[in-house]
Scaffold this motif. Sequence first.
Motif, PDB file in Angstrom:
ATOM      1  N   LYS A 150       0.832  -1.201   0.000  1.00 21.24           N
ATOM      2  CA  LYS A 150       0.000   0.000   0.000  1.00 21.24           C
ATOM      3  C   LYS A 150       0.869   1.254   0.000  1.00 21.24           C
ATOM      4  O   LYS A 150       1.950   1.269   0.609  1.00 21.24           O
ATOM      5  CB  LYS A 150      -0.934  -0.002   1.209  1.00 21.24           C
ATOM      6  CG  LYS A 150      -1.968  -1.126   1.172  1.00 21.24           C
ATOM      7  CD  LYS A 150      -2.892  -1.071   2.388  1.00 21.24           C
ATOM      8  CE  LYS A 150      -3.945  -2.177   2.315  1.00 21.24           C
ATOM      9  NZ  LYS A 150      -4.862  -2.143   3.480  1.00 21.24           N
ATOM     10  N   LYS A 152       0.667   5.631   0.308  1.00 25.30           N
ATOM     11  CA  LYS A 152      -0.125   6.800   0.696  1.00 25.30           C
ATOM     12  C   LYS A 152       0.218   7.962  -0.228  1.00 25.30           C
ATOM     13  O   LYS A 152       1.369   8.370  -0.327  1.00 25.30           O
ATOM     14  CB  LYS A 152       0.168   7.174   2.150  1.00 25.30           C
ATOM     15  CG  LYS A 152      -0.774   8.222   2.729  1.00 25.30           C
ATOM     16  CD  LYS A 152      -0.491   8.426   4.205  1.00 25.30           C
ATOM     17  CE  LYS A 152      -1.487   9.392   4.840  1.00 25.30           C
ATOM     18  NZ  LYS A 152      -1.215   9.573   6.291  1.00 25.30           N
ATOM     19  N   VAL A 180      -6.811   5.296  -8.537  1.00 26.80           N
ATOM     20  CA  VAL A 180      -7.998   5.773  -7.835  1.00 26.80           C
ATOM     21  C   VAL A 180      -8.464   7.065  -8.497  1.00 26.80           C
ATOM     22  O   VAL A 180      -7.637   7.847  -8.993  1.00 26.80           O
ATOM     23  CB  VAL A 180      -7.714   6.006  -6.332  1.00 26.80           C
ATOM     24  CG1 VAL A 180      -6.710   7.126  -6.119  1.00 26.80           C
ATOM     25  CG2 VAL A 180      -8.987   6.283  -5.558  1.00 26.80           C
ATOM     26  N   LYS A 181      -9.791   7.277  -8.542  1.00 23.12           N
ATOM     27  CA  LYS A 181     -10.341   8.516  -9.084  1.00 23.12           C
ATOM     28  C   LYS A 181     -10.849   9.386  -7.947  1.00 23.12           C
ATOM     29  O   LYS A 181     -11.491   8.900  -7.014  1.00 23.12           O
ATOM     30  CB  LYS A 181     -11.483   8.210 -10.068  1.00 23.12           C
ATOM     31  CG  LYS A 181     -11.014   7.636 -11.387  1.00 23.12           C
ATOM     32  CD  LYS A 181     -12.170   7.499 -12.377  1.00 23.12           C
ATOM     33  CE  LYS A 181     -11.669   6.998 -13.737  1.00 23.12           C
ATOM     34  NZ  LYS A 181     -12.774   6.864 -14.721  1.00 23.12           N
ATOM     35  N   VAL A 182     -10.537  10.669  -8.021  1.00 14.51           N
ATOM     36  CA  VAL A 182     -10.974  11.620  -7.003  1.00 14.51           C
ATOM     37  C   VAL A 182     -11.650  12.796  -7.695  1.00 14.51           C
ATOM     38  O   VAL A 182     -11.359  13.112  -8.857  1.00 14.51           O
ATOM     39  CB  VAL A 182      -9.798  12.124  -6.139  1.00 14.51           C
ATOM     40  CG1 VAL A 182      -9.144  10.979  -5.386  1.00 14.51           C
ATOM     41  CG2 VAL A 182      -8.767  12.856  -7.000  1.00 14.51           C
ATOM     42  N   LEU A 193      -5.676  16.456  -0.531  1.00 14.04           N
ATOM     43  CA  LEU A 193      -6.273  15.163  -0.831  1.00 14.04           C
ATOM     44  C   LEU A 193      -5.345  14.054  -0.370  1.00 14.04           C
ATOM     45  O   LEU A 193      -4.135  14.088  -0.630  1.00 14.04           O
ATOM     46  CB  LEU A 193      -6.540  15.022  -2.326  1.00 14.04           C
ATOM     47  CG  LEU A 193      -7.565  15.998  -2.931  1.00 14.04           C
ATOM     48  CD1 LEU A 193      -7.746  15.726  -4.413  1.00 14.04           C
ATOM     49  CD2 LEU A 193      -8.904  15.892  -2.209  1.00 14.04           C
ATOM     50  N   ASN A 195      -5.055   9.778  -0.248  1.00 13.64           N
ATOM     51  CA  ASN A 195      -5.576   8.492  -0.714  1.00 13.64           C
ATOM     52  C   ASN A 195      -4.541   7.404  -0.494  1.00 13.64           C
ATOM     53  O   ASN A 195      -3.330   7.673  -0.493  1.00 13.64           O
ATOM     54  CB  ASN A 195      -5.928   8.554  -2.206  1.00 13.64           C
ATOM     55  CG  ASN A 195      -7.138   9.412  -2.485  1.00 13.64           C
ATOM     56  OD1 ASN A 195      -8.273   8.951  -2.425  1.00 13.64           O
ATOM     57  ND2 ASN A 195      -6.899  10.688  -2.786  1.00 13.64           N
ATOM     58  N   THR A 196      -5.006   6.183  -0.312  1.00 14.85           N
ATOM     59  CA  THR A 196      -4.123   5.031  -0.187  1.00 14.85           C
ATOM     60  C   THR A 196      -4.391   4.078  -1.337  1.00 14.85           C
ATOM     61  O   THR A 196      -5.535   3.672  -1.567  1.00 14.85           O
ATOM     62  CB  THR A 196      -4.327   4.306   1.155  1.00 14.85           C
ATOM     63  OG1 THR A 196      -4.041   5.209   2.229  1.00 14.85           O
ATOM     64  CG2 THR A 196      -3.402   3.104   1.264  1.00 14.85           C
ATOM     65  N   LEU A 197      -3.344   3.747  -2.075  1.00 12.92           N
ATOM     66  CA  LEU A 197      -3.458   2.845  -3.221  1.00 12.92           C
ATOM     67  C   LEU A 197      -2.786   1.522  -2.894  1.00 12.92           C
ATOM     68  O   LEU A 197      -1.697   1.497  -2.306  1.00 12.92           O
ATOM     69  CB  LEU A 197      -2.789   3.445  -4.460  1.00 12.92           C
ATOM     70  CG  LEU A 197      -3.584   4.451  -5.306  1.00 12.92           C
ATOM     71  CD1 LEU A 197      -3.921   5.695  -4.494  1.00 12.92           C
ATOM     72  CD2 LEU A 197      -2.817   4.803  -6.571  1.00 12.92           C
TER      73      LEU A 197
END
Length: 561
Positions: A150, A152, A180-182, A193, A195-197
């Motif tokens: 993962k 960040k 990921v879409k934001v 923003l 997000n964790t991928l």
Amino acid sequence: MGFYSLKASSVFLYSLIVCLLAFHCCAYANQTSILFVNASSNLSPRRIPDNFFGVFLEEINHAGSGGLWAELVSNRGFEAGQATSNIDPWSIVGDNSSINISTDLASCFKRNKVALRMEVLCGGTKPCPRGGVGISNPGFWGMNIKKGQKYKIIFYVKALAKSNLQISFTGADDKKLASVKVTVGKTTKWTKLVNTLEAKGTYRNASLQITTTTKGVYWFDQVSAMPVNTHKGHGFRTDLFKMVAGLKPKFLRFPGGCFVQGNILSNAFKWKDTVGPWEERPGHLNDVWNYWTDDGFGYFEGLQDALDGIEFARGSSSSKWGSVRAAMGHPKPFDLRYIYTTSNDMFAKSSKFDKTSRSGPKAFVSEYAVWKKDAGLGSLVAAVAEAAFLIGLEKNSDIVEMACYAPLFLNINDKKWIPDAIVFDSYQLYGTPSYWVQKFFTESSGAIFLPTTLKTNSSNSVIASAINLKGSRGNQNYIRIKVVNFGITPHNLQIYVRGLNSTVRHLGSTKTVLTSSNLMDENSFLKPTKVVPHQSPLKNAAKKMNVILPPYSVTSFDLLI
């Protein structure tokens, strides 16, 4: 090393010389030295300083930025171009007909005002490419993305139109490893923003992309990508940190070296600019080693400024900080110097402190290493010479307070200075022979030094020391005898341990040897363990031993008592 050249004008003399040479080599191969170790409990114990052995981390060879510090994005704040349109190593996803990139001073952060302005020209009546357009960052010669891991992702954005952004790690042929879409709203205010991928694939040379298919104007700043799995969550690359921790350093010399002062004062390391939230750190040009550092790995505690520190050590007693030193009982400046050198010189320097006054001041050998031609990228001969030098420091640890090797790290893509202790790229690493030599001294700090006497006619090739490690392994006691053979042939060594009240135990006593078939042998990514220490049971462990030292070797005899 010395090589003899003998010339003669007749066949008779030539045959005589061959005989003499054969006798000389034979005699040399059978030379024997005797080492006496005094382990008597009647001696007043001399304790090696608790902080004797440490490490020196300088921002050189991308040791921190793109190395120990796990940040994947290079030039994350777009500051490296110094408010120009140069955003290297960022690149455009798309072409000039679909996207326009520039920088301006629109950031919300006071100390790093540069932000990236991205104007998307496609969208609406002129559709964007299917994958969108945007920006891409390759990190430090490629991002090592691993399946199942993962990451960040943090960045700051504002936009003049409501739209969707796609954040992704891409591999070969723009394959999405994680995505990921934001949604960003139409606002003139900066938005953070997070997000964790989770990666669905593995690629060692990946890039981070931010793309969109919506026409509009966007600003980005402080784009960060960090593995979630860092050393204890502190942001350090786990594998590199473990290599350093394996040396069991008792101190860390940081931030350096030449990196501290810079070539010009404006590019000096200013520790006050490297504390606080990472987004607010301005970063600076490392003009000594010619790359930008965002100072994500900063100074978390306040120390003297570099010039004040030098003045404290070297300034006259009438200077501001020199007067402070004088008031502490040291009116004379400390002898602050540095060593770089060849392997032969380094071996010779093993006796450097033998005749130094014992009344002080204490010495800090803060930056040592064999350099120049025979060091290569990290050779066996360099490491053996350094081991001899460290043994000399250990023997003189009543006046040598601390010691550390430098440089510590080398990103193989940025060889500003060689050799180094640990070599790495985005996904692999190895220790040079110099790194493994330091492993022999990891338990020297705080150990009891045992006097030794070496009787030898090979003082230019053999050196030894001994310490008592009380309770170092499972509350057991050891005597560790370290010996260097800097000669071209095997060497016989008789060891006598005197004054020892207990017996030497066979089971648990070991021998560790670092050597190789060629004195210029090195480790590499293909052969990372070509030159490493090898441990085996010491079958003849006793108070009296006869051992053979291989050519160009470092040997440790650990006697369990």
